[in-house]
Design a protein around this motif. Sequence first.
Motif: not given
Ligand SMILES: [Mg+2]
Length: 247
Positions: A46-48, A167-170
Amino acid sequence: MHVVEFRKVSKSYTAGKIELPVLHDLSFGIDAGKFVVLLGPSGSGKSTLLNLVGGLDLPTQGDILVCGEDIGRMSDDALTRFRGAHVGFIFQSFNLIPVLTAAENVEYPLLNTSMPADRRKRRVKRLLAAVGLEARANHLPGELSGGQRQRVAIARALVRKPKLVIADEPTANLDSRTTASILDLMRHIQRQYGISFLLASHDARVMREADVTIHLLDGSIRQIETTRDADASVPPAPPPASSGLAP
Ligand SMILES: [Mg+2]
Ligand SMILES: Nc1ncnc2c1ncn2[C@@H]1O[C@H](COP(=O)(O)OP(=O)(O)OP(=O)(O)O)[C@@H](O)[C@H]1O
């Protein structure tokens, strides 16, 4: 119109001589103006994927179009300018600058634009009001609660009027009540201004808000699901004159 389009995108990391494939030949498009949640277990990529969309990292193969522009074909300078003008970022750990006040953090992305100081200050003030933090403008991040810090980060992400917010895991560092209010705020902004949101999350409460859910598993897309009827959502309205996003 697709705000994000992946064309046969793969991403591998190299650790020493070992190549670690993380995303495998992804092709998909995300419609503009939606609240899109990227869902998948830890390590699924996901972050990638978000970093690629934001142009913070480059794909190993394939093309990525953001707001119709191929970000892989831009020079570093052009990409930095494009990102600044079109994409806002919100992070799990807020990433505020600790020595700057809330207002200064929000103003920061405007400092390398030609906007005159008085207009900058007015916009920052309106945005802090829009996220409910007018009274905290002069507080340092260390003097704010987690939810308040995330509100500052949201205001900062919006200050250049982006078309897309990533937004990454906001909400991962927030309790459930604060999560609900931060979600309401992002949802409100997305609906009111028609800004596209792309969020990575494992949180069921975030999932429930999604117009579209992208299921990622082991670096492949399992399913793209329309989770909310488009007709049921409020059509985007032009920003009211008093809002933080008006010119
Ligand atoms: Mg991540
Ligand atoms: N800079 C890097 N160098 C090498 N491998 C990496 C790097 N960044 C991520 N990875 C690997 O890529 C895979 C996907 O990582 P990623 O951070 O995208 O997952 P994620 O879905 O965001 O997970 P989480 O939910 O835990 O945040 C993992 O196996 C991770 O170890």
